[in-house]
Write an enzyme that holds these catalytic residues in place. Structure first.
Site, PDB file in Angstrom:
ATOM      1  N   GLU A  96       0.780  -1.177   0.084  1.00 25.63           N
ATOM      2  CA  GLU A  96      -0.058   0.187   0.051  1.00 25.63           C
ATOM      3  C   GLU A  96       0.967   1.135   0.126  1.00 25.63           C
ATOM      4  O   GLU A  96       1.926   1.285   0.675  1.00 25.63           O
ATOM      5  CB  GLU A  96      -0.783  -0.066   1.167  1.00 25.63           C
ATOM      6  N   CYS A 109       3.378   8.549   1.202  1.00 29.53           N
ATOM      7  CA  CYS A 109       3.546   7.614   2.279  1.00 29.53           C
ATOM      8  C   CYS A 109       3.693   5.996   1.758  1.00 29.53           C
ATOM      9  O   CYS A 109       2.842   5.457   1.200  1.00 29.53           O
ATOM     10  CB  CYS A 109       2.415   7.501   3.315  1.00 29.53           C
ATOM     11  N   CYS A 116       3.736  -7.043   7.970  1.00 27.00           N
ATOM     12  CA  CYS A 116       4.623  -6.742   9.093  1.00 27.00           C
ATOM     13  C   CYS A 116       4.895  -7.561  10.061  1.00 27.00           C
ATOM     14  O   CYS A 116       3.884  -8.094  10.648  1.00 27.00           O
ATOM     15  CB  CYS A 116       4.051  -5.215   9.614  1.00 27.00           C
ATOM     16  N   CYS A 120       1.604  -5.016  15.853  1.00 29.78           N
ATOM     17  CA  CYS A 120       0.938  -4.019  17.007  1.00 29.78           C
ATOM     18  C   CYS A 120      -0.653  -4.291  17.141  1.00 29.78           C
ATOM     19  O   CYS A 120      -1.240  -4.975  16.105  1.00 29.78           O
ATOM     20  CB  CYS A 120       1.112  -2.540  16.610  1.00 29.78           C
ATOM     21  N   CYS A 123      -3.309  -2.840  14.983  1.00 33.84           N
ATOM     22  CA  CYS A 123      -3.251  -2.376  13.616  1.00 33.84           C
ATOM     23  C   CYS A 123      -3.436  -3.560  12.635  1.00 33.84           C
ATOM     24  O   CYS A 123      -3.060  -4.773  12.906  1.00 33.84           O
ATOM     25  CB  CYS A 123      -1.544  -1.994  13.329  1.00 33.84           C
ATOM     26  N   CYS A 348      -3.811   2.039   7.719  1.00 40.01           N
ATOM     27  CA  CYS A 348      -2.808   1.223   7.271  1.00 40.01           C
ATOM     28  C   CYS A 348      -3.299   0.034   7.279  1.00 40.01           C
ATOM     29  O   CYS A 348      -3.302  -0.607   8.265  1.00 40.01           O
ATOM     30  CB  CYS A 348      -1.667   1.493   8.228  1.00 40.01           C
TER      31      CYS A 348
END
Ligand code: SF4
Length: 382
Positions: A96, A109, A116, A120, A123, A348
């Protein structure tokens, strides 16, 4: 990563590497810069369009090189001008990247990893873990493809600035410092005068805080901005939100940030995602202010945009205002980022997970929550 193993990704090749290819063919010494000018300055993605090169040379370039490797799998455009791209790489991994226009700034961005590894708890990007590292070329390509959305290259031209893209932030999916070498190479290309020519001070790297890599970055002689995703002022709370904080105490982070400031003279930004009822109380504001006294830093507050199923809430506008006031009363330099792309899947990781083949947990099954946790500075109003 390219679909044809005989071809190399030009955007992932520093000028010196490409110049060596040209020298082997006994092409004039200016040829490498000429090609990079077509690509980075004029946004040309097809060697055949490089009209000041001989046809035979263009054919040789096409045999060995590819400029863009990502396919635009999805694009979303917000009423506020924010555009979000999902780029699919030849192996099916996806990234993204977002264009955030804001008055005179146009910020890309971009992501540093596919998926990832940090996980977290608030997220969407970390839910399925790390798929793979992005190559330097893929990281640069996101900025190049975002810049291509910016329209007429002569519009808004200001001396010394790229007329299309003014800022690049590595705040998309992934932990940039866990893909250190590729991210560094990409930053050099984005910054270089032969590359995207975006000033180092217009480039921001955001990390959950890996002290060893922060120290290494401090020694790189780069003037980029460093942002630390803090999100909690104490180890106990931080470890509930960011699993990797188990390995790194807040004290270690403070020490690394101070080292970064000593070496670069650059003040660090602490990113603080306000999660309703979790980290937005008076005690948290007091702890955060105390922490800020130990570093040269400013604070960027971001109001959380909920991700379905994760169980966190967006704080009210009044609660966010109150938090800001408490910090300001303690002389903390604090800014609040406004939510952008409120009408698209801008938080995100949500667009990537919304793909039909988005991993073991499958696609999200309802319209994604609007808003972005990664946006430009402004107020706290809804
Ligand atoms: S917030 Fe950043 S570091 Fe944490 S899981 Fe999401 S992408 Fe990874």
């Amino acid at each position: 990563m390219t679909s044809d193993p005989r071809k190399q990704h030009l955007l992932g090749t520093p000028l010196t590497g490409f110049a060596a290819f040209c020298a082997e063919r006994k092409w004039p010494v200016y040829r490498a810069r000429q090609v990079y000018q077509w690509v980075f300055e004029h946004g040309v993605a097809d060697f055949d369009a490089m009209t000041n090169l001989a046809k035979t040379d263009r054919a040789k370039l096409s045999e060995r090189w590819i400029i863009l490797t990502g396919r635009e799998a999805r694009r979303q455009e917000s009423k506020d001008g924010t555009s979000k791209l999902l780029l699919e790489w030849p192996d099916g991994a996806a990234s993204e990247c977002v264009l955030i226009p804001d008055e005179t700034r146009r910020t890309a961005c971009i992501s540093s990893q596919a998926g990832c590894p940090v996980g977290c708890t608030f997220c969407a990007s970390g839910i399925d873990g790390l798929q793979r590292q992005l190559t330097a070329g893929e990281i640069v390509e996101q900025a190049v493809q975002i810049r291509a959305l910016c329209g007429d290259p002569v519009e808004n031209r200001r001396p010394g600035e790229d007329p299309r893209l003014s800022n690049v932030v590595l705040m998309g999916i992934g932990e940039p410092l866990a893909n250190y070498d590729n991210v560094l190479q990409a930053i050099h290309t984005i910054n270089a005068d032969w590359g995207m020519n975006i000033g180092a001070r217009k480039i921001t790297l955001s990390t959950v805080g890996l002290p060893r890599q922060i120290r290494r970055l401090a020694e790189e002689d780069l003037q980029i901005n460093l942002a630390i995703s803090l999100h909690a002022p104490t180890d106990v709370l931080r470890r509930k939100l960011i699993p990797w904080a188990e390995r790194v105490s807040v004290d270690e982070l403070v020490s690394a940030v101070n080292f970064y400031f000593e070496k670069t003279g650059r003040e660090v930004t602490l990113e603080y995602l306000l999660l309703g009822g979790v980290n937005d109380g008076p005690r948290h504001a007091a702890d955060l202010a105390n922490l800020c006294r130990r570093m040269r830093c400013n604070v960027n507050l971001i109001r959380y945009n909920p991700v379905a199923g994760l169980g966190f809430e967006r704080p009210s506008s009044a609660a966010a205002h109150h938090f800001v006031e408490q910090l300001r009363a303690r002389s903390v330099n604090v800014h609040v980022r406004k939510s952008r792309g409120i009408d698209i899947d801008a938080a995100c990781g949500q667009l990537r997970r919304a793909r039909p083949d988005s991993g073991p947990t499958g696609p999200v099954d309802k319209p994604l929550q609007p808003g972005s946790n990664k946006a430009a500075p402004d107020g706290v109003t809804d």
